[in-house]
Write an enzyme that holds these catalytic residues in place. Sequence first.
Site, PDB file in Angstrom:
ATOM      1  N   CYS A  30      36.995  37.892  43.704  1.00  0.00           N
ATOM      2  CA  CYS A  30      38.039  37.308  44.654  1.00  0.00           C
ATOM      3  C   CYS A  30      39.392  37.504  44.298  1.00  0.00           C
ATOM      4  O   CYS A  30      39.749  37.043  43.204  1.00  0.00           O
ATOM      5  CB  CYS A  30      37.683  35.878  44.783  1.00  0.00           C
ATOM      6  SG  CYS A  30      39.049  34.743  45.556  1.00  0.00           S
ATOM      7  N   CYS A  33      41.779  34.533  43.601  1.00  0.00           N
ATOM      8  CA  CYS A  33      41.219  33.693  42.677  1.00  0.00           C
ATOM      9  C   CYS A  33      42.008  34.539  41.309  1.00  0.00           C
ATOM     10  O   CYS A  33      42.369  33.743  40.271  1.00  0.00           O
ATOM     11  CB  CYS A  33      39.661  33.971  42.616  1.00  0.00           C
ATOM     12  SG  CYS A  33      38.787  33.096  43.764  1.00  0.00           S
TER      13      CYS A  33
END
Length: 103
Positions: A30, A33
């Site tokens: 991600c 993230c």
Amino acid sequence: MEVTITKENFEEEVLHSNIPVILDFWATWCGPCMMLSPIIEEIAKEYEGKIKVGKVNTDEQEELAEQFMVMAIPTLFLFKDGKVVKQLSGYRGKDEIIKGFEI
């Protein structure tokens, strides 16, 4: 310091914590993230002893992600006294996290 949270240590580290806990639900693939990770690390260091910061890898801890109905990552939860009191989804800057969680 950040703590890796698993279903095995969740109760002890989060539900029974004597200080508020920020949980970061994330995954290695991600992009947002990965952008958020250094901000979370900075908050963990800056507020050490006042706030615990836990990281939940959603690929490794699917049960926890399902339990908290995490539909998008990154998602941050603030726990106080073992209960979720706030949630933020998506990439957020440090100031927005601090203000959103009233740290």
